[in-house]
Design an enzyme around this catalytic site. Structure first.
Site, PDB file in Angstrom:
ATOM      1  N   SER A 107       0.822  -1.204   0.000  1.00  7.73           N
ATOM      2  CA  SER A 107       0.000   0.000   0.000  1.00  7.73           C
ATOM      3  C   SER A 107       0.859   1.259   0.000  1.00  7.73           C
ATOM      4  O   SER A 107       0.583   2.223  -0.723  1.00  7.73           O
ATOM      5  CB  SER A 107      -0.927   0.004   1.219  1.00  7.73           C
ATOM      6  N   GLY A 158      -5.912  -3.944  -7.089  1.00  5.48           N
ATOM      7  CA  GLY A 158      -6.862  -2.860  -6.902  1.00  5.48           C
ATOM      8  C   GLY A 158      -6.207  -1.500  -6.961  1.00  5.48           C
ATOM      9  O   GLY A 158      -6.772  -0.540  -7.505  1.00  5.48           O
ATOM     10  N   ARG A 200     -14.375  -6.617 -10.449  1.00  3.78           N
ATOM     11  CA  ARG A 200     -14.164  -5.710  -9.323  1.00  3.78           C
ATOM     12  C   ARG A 200     -14.665  -4.310  -9.666  1.00  3.78           C
ATOM     13  O   ARG A 200     -14.460  -3.823 -10.778  1.00  3.78           O
ATOM     14  CB  ARG A 200     -12.684  -5.689  -8.931  1.00  3.78           C
ATOM     15  N   SER A 207     -12.373   2.022  -0.291  1.00  6.22           N
ATOM     16  CA  SER A 207     -11.718   3.280   0.057  1.00  6.22           C
ATOM     17  C   SER A 207     -10.754   3.721  -1.032  1.00  6.22           C
ATOM     18  O   SER A 207     -10.371   4.897  -1.099  1.00  6.22           O
ATOM     19  CB  SER A 207     -10.959   3.131   1.378  1.00  6.22           C
ATOM     20  N   GLU A 261      -8.700  -6.330   5.395  1.00  2.00           N
ATOM     21  CA  GLU A 261      -7.716  -7.224   4.792  1.00  2.00           C
ATOM     22  C   GLU A 261      -7.111  -8.194   5.805  1.00  2.00           C
ATOM     23  O   GLU A 261      -6.491  -9.191   5.434  1.00  2.00           O
ATOM     24  CB  GLU A 261      -6.598  -6.414   4.138  1.00  2.00           C
ATOM     25  N   ARG A 264      -4.072 -13.649   0.441  1.00  3.28           N
ATOM     26  CA  ARG A 264      -4.382 -13.724   1.872  1.00  3.28           C
ATOM     27  C   ARG A 264      -5.068 -15.043   2.245  1.00  3.28           C
ATOM     28  O   ARG A 264      -4.989 -15.481   3.389  1.00  3.28           O
ATOM     29  CB  ARG A 264      -5.196 -12.507   2.301  1.00  3.28           C
TER      30      ARG A 264
END
Length: 425
Positions: free
Chosen positions: A25, A92, A120, A167, A310, A382
């Site tokens: 991120s 994303g 998505r 977000s 997440e 994940r």
């Protein structure tokens, strides 16, 4: 079916020190900010993974020079221009952060990706850019594939979006906002925004790059027009990716230290400290890092994970090994992530003998004795790491396509094996 990886069983409490690679991120936000800056800069200690390499390739296709200099990336902003093609994979951040950058470019920019990326949502970004005057050809689907017909600039101004599904819609507009002629004012109009910690991360990084950001009004963010600074940006370790390693200490009653855990951070992974403490561990932070020690028992938890969604897969894995039931809520938006994470966790844990139910906004988990079997990952990193946690206590867990962990955690299996070996010496 992809090759299966036999998740190793921990025959004793895990005791190890691990060094987690940089945050995806932070890395991808740093790359965008460096690409839009008024001068050259460095992204120090970046994560090198599929998602970040896709971001690098996408920015290069738009005219940004990014050079590999040892442990760092040197970024020299250039004139943004098409025609270009951006491969988003299933990232994303790439599919949402780069369309506003492409709107600043002169010429068409085509966005495509993996089959799952077509499912998505992108409507928040696409509709906002249209409202700001950018032409986009998406065949009316508000999803990939699409083409941004950049006009060399964006007027900017006030835009209203529904960011209740991601977000990243807000962050995408804020990151490019300083380069819009009028800046940008983003007003969220839907239900609560998930993962607000990621928007806080965006705001903090924008300010560090010299942008003027006003986030004092709930659900409204204003970024003033102005030059971004070319500077050194150091990437923190990815605290969410530390989750499975800390979980290993918790479920085996061992002790794991994650190096260089920051004292102050906006990363959602920092919540692992309080969550895993509630579930039976204890945490100590020193200059060396964060140490989590298992207490010998793992407890169920009731937790609203809306802002840290997440973390849900690894917490669900720990909850499936606990001594009491758990209820994880606030994460309906996970149905729109790399896969439908809620449905996938229910199916895969239950296929190992678990008792997990999907509720409107999360999961109910009642621990049962688990057995071995194939754990499918649905190309979701994940899910793969969550399966590895289960495998520590459940013999015979076979993880399908563990290589999908390369999305954010290259060499996960090597790190996992070394962690388990460390307890013997």
């Amino acid at each position: 079916m992809s090759a299966l990886w036999s998740a190793p069983v921990a025959s004793a409490p895990v005791t190890a020190t691990v060094e987690v690679p940089g945050s995806k991120s932070v890395t991808n936000r740093a790359l965008v900010l460096a690409a839009l800056a008024g001068g050259p800069g460095y992204v120090r200690r970046p994560l090198r993974s599929r998602d970040t390499l896709l971001m690098v390739a996408g920015l290069r296709s738009l005219g940004v020079v990014i050079e590999d200099r040892g442990d760092d990336w040197y970024v020299l902003p250039g004139r943004l221009a098409g025609p270009a093609v951006v491969d988003c994979g299933n990232a994303g951040t790439v599919m949402r952060f780069l369309p506003p950058v492409a709107a600043l470019a002169a010429g068409p920019v085509r966005f495509d990706g993996d089959p799952r990326s077509y499912e998505r949502p992108l409507d928040g970004v696409i509709n906002a850019l249209r409202d700001l005057g950018t032409r986009i050809d998406d065949e009316g689907e508000a999803r990939l594939p699409m083409t941004v017909l950049g006009g060399g600039g964006v007027e900017g101004g006030v835009v209203r979006i529904d960011a209740s599904s991601s977000s990243q819609f807000v962050s995408a507009l804020l990151l490019s906002g300083p380069r819009f002629n009028l800046g940008v004012e983003v007003r969220h109009t839907g239900t609560s925004v998930p993962s607000m910690t990621h928007i806080a991360m965006t705001v903090d990084m924008l300010r560090a790059a010299g942008a003027r950001v006003d986030d004092g009004e709930p659900n409204v963010w204003r970024v003033a027009p102005g030059a971004l600074l070319g500077r050194d940006m150091v990437v923190e370790p990815d605290l969410s990716n530390a989750g499975p390693f800390l979980a290993a200490a918790l479920v085996t009653g061992g002790s794991v230290t994650v190096r260089d855990w920051p004292e102050h951070t906006t990363q959602p992974g920092d919540r692992l400290r309080s969550i895993f403490t509630t579930m039976g561990g204890s945490c100590t932070r020193t200059s060396a890092g964060l140490t989590l020690t298992g207490g010998g028992a793992v407890h169920g938890i009731e937790a609203d994970l809306h802002d840290v969604g997440e973390l849900t897969p690894v917490i669900a894995a720990v909850a499936a090994l606990a001594d009491g039931p758990s209820r994880l809520t606030g994460v309906a938006h996970l149905r729109l992530h790399e896969t439908d994470r809620l449905a996938a966790l229910v199916k895969e844990i239950n296929d190992l003998g678990g008792d997990v139910n999907e509720i409107d906004d999360g999961l109910e988990i009642r621990p049962r004795a688990l057995h071995g079997g194939v754990f499918h990952t649905y190309d979701d990193h994940r899910l793969a790491t969550a399966a590895a946690v289960l495998g520590l206590l459940v013999p015979g867990v076979e993880v399908e396509n563990v290589a999908t962990t390369a999305k954010t955690l290259p060499d996960f299996t090597g790190m996992w094996t070394r962690m388990l070996s460390a307890r013997r010496g």
